[in-house]
Scaffold this active site. Structure first.
Site, PDB file in Angstrom:
ATOM      1  N   LYS A  80       0.862  -1.186   0.000  1.00  0.00           N
ATOM      2  CA  LYS A  80       0.000   0.000   0.000  1.00  0.00           C
ATOM      3  C   LYS A  80       0.892   1.226   0.000  1.00  0.00           C
ATOM      4  CE  LYS A  80      -4.457   1.070   0.465  1.00  0.00           C
ATOM      5  NZ  LYS A  80      -5.617   0.404  -0.103  1.00  0.00           N
ATOM      6  N   GLY A 188     -23.171   5.454   4.098  1.00  0.00           N
ATOM      7  CA  GLY A 188     -22.337   5.915   2.980  1.00  0.00           C
ATOM      8  C   GLY A 188     -22.928   5.489   1.649  1.00  0.00           C
ATOM      9  N   GLY A 190     -21.839   6.290  -1.458  1.00  0.00           N
ATOM     10  CA  GLY A 190     -20.884   6.671  -2.495  1.00  0.00           C
ATOM     11  C   GLY A 190     -20.912   5.679  -3.635  1.00  0.00           C
ATOM     12  N   VAL A 192     -19.758   2.671  -4.010  1.00  0.00           N
ATOM     13  CA  VAL A 192     -20.163   1.300  -3.667  1.00  0.00           C
ATOM     14  C   VAL A 192     -21.552   1.294  -3.015  1.00  0.00           C
ATOM     15  CG1 VAL A 192     -19.596  -0.773  -2.362  1.00  0.00           C
ATOM     16  CG2 VAL A 192     -17.760   0.596  -3.342  1.00  0.00           C
TER      17      VAL A 192
HETATM   18  P1  NAD Z   1     -16.876   6.974  -1.859  1.00  0.00           P
HETATM   19  O1  NAD Z   1     -15.928   8.028  -1.412  1.00  0.00           O
HETATM   20  O2  NAD Z   1     -17.401   6.990  -3.251  1.00  0.00           O
HETATM   21  O3  NAD Z   1     -18.162   6.951  -0.883  1.00  0.00           O
HETATM   22  C1  NAD Z   1     -18.107   7.151   0.478  1.00  0.00           C
HETATM   23  C2  NAD Z   1     -19.452   7.763   0.880  1.00  0.00           C
HETATM   24  O4  NAD Z   1     -19.513   7.840   2.302  1.00  0.00           O
HETATM   25  C3  NAD Z   1     -19.645   9.179   0.350  1.00  0.00           C
HETATM   26  O5  NAD Z   1     -20.944   9.302  -0.213  1.00  0.00           O
HETATM   27  C4  NAD Z   1     -19.489  10.047   1.599  1.00  0.00           C
HETATM   28  O6  NAD Z   1     -20.253  11.241   1.524  1.00  0.00           O
HETATM   29  C5  NAD Z   1     -20.011   9.115   2.665  1.00  0.00           C
HETATM   30  N1  NAD Z   1     -19.555   9.398   4.018  1.00  0.00           N
HETATM   31  C6  NAD Z   1     -18.347   9.857   4.432  1.00  0.00           C
HETATM   32  N2  NAD Z   1     -18.329   9.959   5.774  1.00  0.00           N
HETATM   33  C7  NAD Z   1     -19.526   9.522   6.203  1.00  0.00           C
HETATM   34  C8  NAD Z   1     -20.115   9.378   7.491  1.00  0.00           C
HETATM   35  N3  NAD Z   1     -19.462   9.712   8.594  1.00  0.00           N
HETATM   36  N4  NAD Z   1     -21.379   8.888   7.569  1.00  0.00           N
HETATM   37  C9  NAD Z   1     -22.062   8.555   6.451  1.00  0.00           C
HETATM   38  N5  NAD Z   1     -21.567   8.704   5.211  1.00  0.00           N
HETATM   39  C10 NAD Z   1     -20.311   9.176   5.089  1.00  0.00           C
HETATM   40  O7  NAD Z   1     -16.152   5.592  -1.527  1.00  0.00           O
HETATM   41  P2  NAD Z   1     -16.485   4.166  -2.140  1.00  0.00           P
HETATM   42  O8  NAD Z   1     -15.595   3.903  -3.280  1.00  0.00           O
HETATM   43  O9  NAD Z   1     -17.957   4.014  -2.267  1.00  0.00           O
HETATM   44  O10 NAD Z   1     -15.957   3.231  -0.946  1.00  0.00           O
HETATM   45  C11 NAD Z   1     -16.700   3.092   0.249  1.00  0.00           C
HETATM   46  C12 NAD Z   1     -15.867   2.289   1.249  1.00  0.00           C
HETATM   47  O11 NAD Z   1     -15.566   1.007   0.700  1.00  0.00           O
HETATM   48  C13 NAD Z   1     -14.513   2.926   1.575  1.00  0.00           C
HETATM   49  O12 NAD Z   1     -14.202   2.646   2.919  1.00  0.00           O
HETATM   50  C14 NAD Z   1     -13.543   2.195   0.648  1.00  0.00           C
HETATM   51  O13 NAD Z   1     -12.237   2.173   1.186  1.00  0.00           O
HETATM   52  C15 NAD Z   1     -14.147   0.809   0.633  1.00  0.00           C
HETATM   53  N6  NAD Z   1     -13.831   0.056  -0.578  1.00  0.00           N
HETATM   54  C16 NAD Z   1     -14.171   0.528  -1.796  1.00  0.00           C
HETATM   55  C17 NAD Z   1     -13.879  -0.208  -2.934  1.00  0.00           C
HETATM   56  C18 NAD Z   1     -14.261   0.279  -4.308  1.00  0.00           C
HETATM   57  O14 NAD Z   1     -14.217  -0.506  -5.257  1.00  0.00           O
HETATM   58  N7  NAD Z   1     -14.665   1.526  -4.465  1.00  0.00           N
HETATM   59  C19 NAD Z   1     -13.221  -1.453  -2.828  1.00  0.00           C
HETATM   60  C20 NAD Z   1     -12.893  -1.933  -1.555  1.00  0.00           C
HETATM   61  C21 NAD Z   1     -13.197  -1.162  -0.433  1.00  0.00           C
END
Ligand code: NAD
Length: 376
Positions: A80, A188, A190, A192
């Site tokens: 990482k 969240g 976002g 995912v």
């Molecule tokens: P993203 O940044 O697109 O979405 C995160 C969402 O969480 C956003 O909408 C944000 O506004 C919201 N958020 C932030 N703080 C918050 C809180 N305190 N309460 C409620 N909502 C809150 O990220 P993502 O790509 O959707 O990933 C989500 C999680 O999954 C992350 O922890 C990431 O590390 C993990 N992850 C993602 C992937 C991927 O393919 N994108 C793969 C493995 C792990």
């Protein structure tokens, strides 16, 4: 505390510190293991309090990547990287400007200097565009856009894996494989979380949602009939399933006693503040899908890129297997009164150690070019 005494450093192969005066780059790359293959793990930019915090973060995450890649059955090790935003970005990890491209090019050169032992990709605050800037100076970066031979955004695949892993837990907790009428709290919305909500809504679940962006939750209420709750409340909301899809450490000493669900299954990394909390969850009768197992869809999606391939069929097949993998881990944990995260760690570690002990350790291509005769 020095690096070698740091508990998170244990079993790491190497940690590399980089700086570049011209761009202000300060970065750390941690390589936990290259036994199974090149160490794959994304790069994040975070406004850390200091370099100790950055080091702690990169060490925890790189070990997690070794486990994730091992358990997903990938021929990849774990690593990482973190970038500390330069002073002139005023603490903004999403800083926009030409200097951003230059910084990621400098980071690309840092990655290149490791000769392929570490392969990088996007993580928090690192976009596809940033990765493509890295790619100008290294060929050890994946997660590129489809137009540049990449596999594209991994988030929909991550969401699919979470949906399937969640179903494996639901089957065990509620003796049904239907989501119809189940109350599912999603933290969240976002990349995912939103996609997961779409799939759960289509499968008949009732959604309870929270996000720091009010427009997003309002949209979920409109499109999915979701109930909106406060971001402070979502973790301990009464529901059947809790899906953390925002940030890490949401299961901690403050929240664990107030959890009111039977299943925890979401995409966020490092959901447990400390591993021992997994046992508490089990004792409370809560099935926890280990985060790095259920969220492996994203890394599975980019794995073919390392071999210079685009192979959606292979990816889809592998993601479908996550349902069984999560289910088998839960079954083993229940049978042996162990936490699911402990069972997962053991399986992941065993695969790495078996390969190491069998001498089947991956070697970077540059090392293979020199035979013993030539050097003698
Ligand atoms: P993203 O940044 O697109 O979405 C995160 C969402 O969480 C956003 O909408 C944000 O506004 C919201 N958020 C932030 N703080 C918050 C809180 N305190 N309460 C409620 N909502 C809150 O990220 P993502 O790509 O959707 O990933 C989500 C999680 O999954 C992350 O922890 C990431 O590390 C993990 N992850 C993602 C992937 C991927 O393919 N994108 C793969 C493995 C792990």
């Amino acid at each position: 505390m020095s690096v070698f005494e740091n508990d998170a450093f244990r079993y790491h192969e190497s940690v590399h510190f980089f700086s570049d005066e011209a761009t202000g780059l300060q970065a750390i790359i941690a390589i936990h293991s290259t036994v199974l293959g090149p160490a794959l793990g994304g790069c994040r930019v975070v406004n850390y309090a200091d370099s100790h915090e950055a080091l702690e973060d990169v060490l925890r995450l790189s070990r997690g990547m070794s486990f994730k890649n091992s358990l997903a059955g990938l021929e990849l090790g774990g690593g990482k990287s973190v970038i500390i935003p330069p002073k002139h970005w005023d603490g903004d990890p999403r800083h926009v400007g030409k200097d951003r491209a230059e910084l990621f090019r400098a980071f690309g050169r840092a990655v290149q200097s490791l000769g392929g032992r570490y392969v990088t990709a996007e993580d928090m605050n690192v976009s596809v565009e940033d990765a493509e800037n890295m790619a100008l100076d290294t060929n050890h970066v994946v997660g590129l856009d489809v137009s540049h031979g990449g596999m594209g955004d991994p988030s929909p695949l991550t969401a699919e894996g979470v949906f399937l892993g969640m179903r494996a837990c639901v089957r065990r907790a509620f003796k049904t494989e239907s989501f119809k009428g189940l109350n599912i709290a999603v933290q969240g919305l976002g990349k995912v979380g939103w996609r997961l909500c779409e799939d759960l809504h289509a499968a008949g679940a009732n959604l309870i949602v929270a996000d720091i962006v009010p427009e997003t939750t309002a949209r979920a209420a409109r499109l999915f009939g979701a109930k909106i709750v406060d971001t402070d409340v979502i973790v301990t909301t009464r529901a059947d399933v809790f899906a953390p899809c925002a940030r890490g450490s949401v299961i901690n000493d403050d929240t664990i006693g107030a959890l009111d669900v039977k299943v925890i299954a979401g995409s966020a990394n490092n959901q447990l503040e400390r591993g021992a909390l997994g046992l508490d969850l089990m004792e409370r009768g809560i099935i926890y899908a280990p985060d790095y197992v259920i969220n492996a869809g994203g890394v599975i999606n980019i794995a073919p890129e390392i071999k210079g391939q685009v192979n959606h069929e292979w990816v889809n097949k592998k993601i479908k297997k996550l349902e069984d993998t999560v289910g088998e881990i839960v079954d083993q944990a229940m049978k042996n009164n162990r936490s699911t995260n402990d069972v997962a760690d053991e399986i992941a570690t065993r695969r790495i150690l078996d390969m190491r002990d069998a001498g089947k350790v991956w070697q970077p291509a540059f090392a293979k070019k020199i035979s013993l005769q030539e050097t003698a």
